[in-house]
Motif scaffolding. Structure first.
Motif: not given
Ligand code: ADP
Length: 578
Positions: A319, A323, A361, A369, A386, A391, A417
């Motif tokens: 994931n 992303n 972001i 988020i 998506g 997330l 992340f």
């Protein structure tokens, strides 16, 4: 109702304030009274002592008219309250009676004093003073008794009022706390209901988009039945939309199972290297196609044989990488780096960092988020696809594994992340063991594929299209299928068939006339050799854990979620008849 309660509450508060003031007024007035009573006791004592002194002086020939006037004044004031000393009149009958006697006796004593001054025998005056002293003594005691009884009464009154005040105050507090609790429960129920409505509208919107694609492309495909190239293009697009729809359903299913606490994590040995190899294979082509440099770095890991949930860990990292690739333009780069931050004999602490040079972001969005269905921009789904669930699911899995996930990013500068996890270590031999078991299962599956040829399956399915799809998939493997349009028909066909006719039953759950759960129970209850042994596999679009549990409770041996994934269907068949 709420208005009445509010008013009642205000009234109680006003009452409490008034009670508080009243307690204070009573306390002040009582104190003043007590002070006044104490002065009366004091002055009655003065009368007693001063009269003794006067008598002594007069007997000794020293006339003291001033003292006589002073005693006159006090005696009058103690009985009438009029005088310069501002004395209270004690409203006590015994005391007033004694004062009356004293006043009378004082009058007689004053006459006797005059007689003594004229040369009379002081003996009579002395005797009178003795009985006067006795009377005054009694008056002092009476005033003291009265004063004490007033103090006791006042204490009682104040204690009662205080207790009432405290009780009301506590009741008000308890009531307020109860109301707050009810209010909170109401708010959380309203919030849950709002969340549910927004979930439903969001999900129907999400479903509508790919459904539009599928319906539209099917209509277009119909026009191009004679043009294979255009037809294939339409079918490819239908495939894409169906794939998206399926991933949405899987995400929703995951989310629902997470929220109901029904997800159990695997605890099996696996090799971390395989996770990274899989991710690399999965995304290499996609990265190349979109012109993004993808780096997967895990060379620093020395302990890769671990125990945990291989698939869920992959899901988290997939994931994050997906992303990162999705939100990074051509020319940018995406890196997945795995670091070992601590190592002991039994555990390894890991840090997974996914960095990209993409659109970034905003700080506001970073705050939520990890909430379900959150996407930064309105058009995100349209532009990048998506659901906004990825997330939320990943962060839940990380939490379930006892780790943490965080994000740092700046708009236009890319995102990072970080996932921290602590995993149990295992010996590399354990991995070999696990591989062997998996290999064995694969072989068994392949070998059993041949056995499908002689199989006859009873398929209970009310929807003709679904029945046709399952029959076609089974036909591919040489399996024969007999079709029942509902649960009742399936039970009848099974009952009418000789024992061991059917190798397996595929049973839809929701059907008219008789549902799959009821039909399974009916079959299991039949009095024949294969009633308990024939495998019954549930087939349903309801793929939540509760549905699976219900299916197993009704006597089914397994469960397959729709849409049917062919490989999963074959694997389930071979497992069921092994
Ligand atoms: P989805 O990607 O399916 O929309 P996610 O929960 O995975 O759902 O992500 C939620 C949102 O977070 C995305 O729609 C996007 O707005 C933002 N986001 C996630 N990862 C990144 C990233 N690497 N760069 C920029 N935005 C991101």
């Amino acid at each position: 109702m709420g208005e009445i309660k509010k008013r009642l509450n205000l009234l109680v508060q006003i009452f409490l304030a008034v009670l508080f003031c009243l307690i204070n007024v009573v306390a002040v007035v009582s104190m003043l009274h007590m002070q006044g009573n104490a002065r009366v006791v004091n002055y009655t004592g003065i009368v007693r002592g001063a009269t003794q002194r006067l008598v002594k002086q007069e007997i000794n020939g020293r006339a003291n008219d001033d003292l006589i006037r002073y005693l006159d004044g006090i005696l009058t004031e103690l009985t009438t309250g009029e005088g310069e000393n501002v004395l209270n009149v004690i409203p006590d009958a015994a005391y007033q009676d004694l004062m009356e006697q004293m006043r009378k006796s004082w009058g007689e004593m004053k006459d006797a004093i005059m007689d003594v001054r004229q040369g009379a025998d002081p003996g009579r005056l002395f005797d009178m003073s003795e009985s006067y002293f006795e009377l005054a003594n009694q008056a002092v005691s009476a005033s003291e008794r009265y004063s004490e009884s007033r103090v006791t009464n006042t204490i009682g009154t104040l204690v009662c009022m205080d207790a009432g005040f405290i009780l009301l105050f506590v009741l008000l507090g308890v009531n307020r706390r109860r109301r707050t609790r009810v209010q909170l429960a109401l708010e959380s129920a309203q919030q849950a209901s709002r969340a549910k409505s927004s979930f439903l509208s969001q999900i129907s919107h999400e479903i509508r988009t790919p459904m539009n694609g599928i319906i539209g492309m099917t209509a277009i495909a119909r026009k191009y039945v004679d043009e294979p190239e255009k037809l294939t293009d339409c079918l490819d697009k239908i495939d894409l939309s169906s794939g998206y729809l399926l991933s949405l359903l899987n995400d929703v299913l995951d989310m629902s199972r997470i929220e109901s606490g029904k997800i159990r994590l695997e605890h099996k040995p696996f090799d971390l290297k395989e996770v990274f190899e899989r991710i690399s294979i999965m995304f290499r082509q996609k990265a190349e196609d979109s012109g993004v440099r993808l780096e997967i770095l895990y060379g620093g890991l020395t302990a890769t044989a671990v125990v945990g949930d291989n698939l869920r860990l992959s899901q988290i990292l997939v994931n994050l990488v997906s992303n990162a690739l999705k939100f990074t333009q051509a020319g940018g780069s995406v890196t997945l780096e795995a670091r070992q931050t601590a190592l002991s004999e039994s555990r390894v602490e890991l840090e997974f960092v996914v960095t990209d040079t993409g659109i970034g972001i905003s700080e506001t969005f970073q705050a939520h988020i990890f909430d379900p269905f959150e996407q930064e921009r309105e058009g995100t789904a349209r532009q990048y696809g998506g659901t906004g669930l990825g997330l939320a699911i990943s962060s839940n899995f990380v939490k379930m594994m006892g780790g943490d996930i965080s994000v740092s990013s700046r708009l236009g500068e890319g995102s990072r992340f970080i996932v921290h996890l602590s995993l149990e270590r295992t010996a590399p031999e354990a991995l070999l063991q696990a591989e062997k078991v998996a290999e064995g299962m694969m072989n068994a599956q392949e070998a059993s594929a041949d056995r499908f040829k002689d199989m006859l399956i009873l398929l209970a399915e009310d929807n003709e299209i679904n029945a046709e799809i399952v029959a076609a998939l089974l036909d591919d493997r040489g399996v024969r299928v007999e079709w029942a349009g509902d649960g009742k028909a399936a039970v009848e066909m099974f009952t009418a068939s000789p024992e061991d006719t059917y190798s397996l039953i595929l049973m839809d759950i929701q059907m008219p006339v008789m549902g799959g759960l009821e039909a399974s129970q009916a079959i299991r209850a039949l009095n024949r050799g294969d009633a308990r042994s024939v495998p019954i596999i549930g087939l349903s679009a309801n793929a939540f854990q509760e549905d699976i549990d219900k299916a197993l409770q009704s006597g089914m041996s397994g469960y397959l979620a729709k849409p049917i994934v062919p490989e999963l269907l074959y694997a389930t068949l071979s497992e069921a008849v092994a």
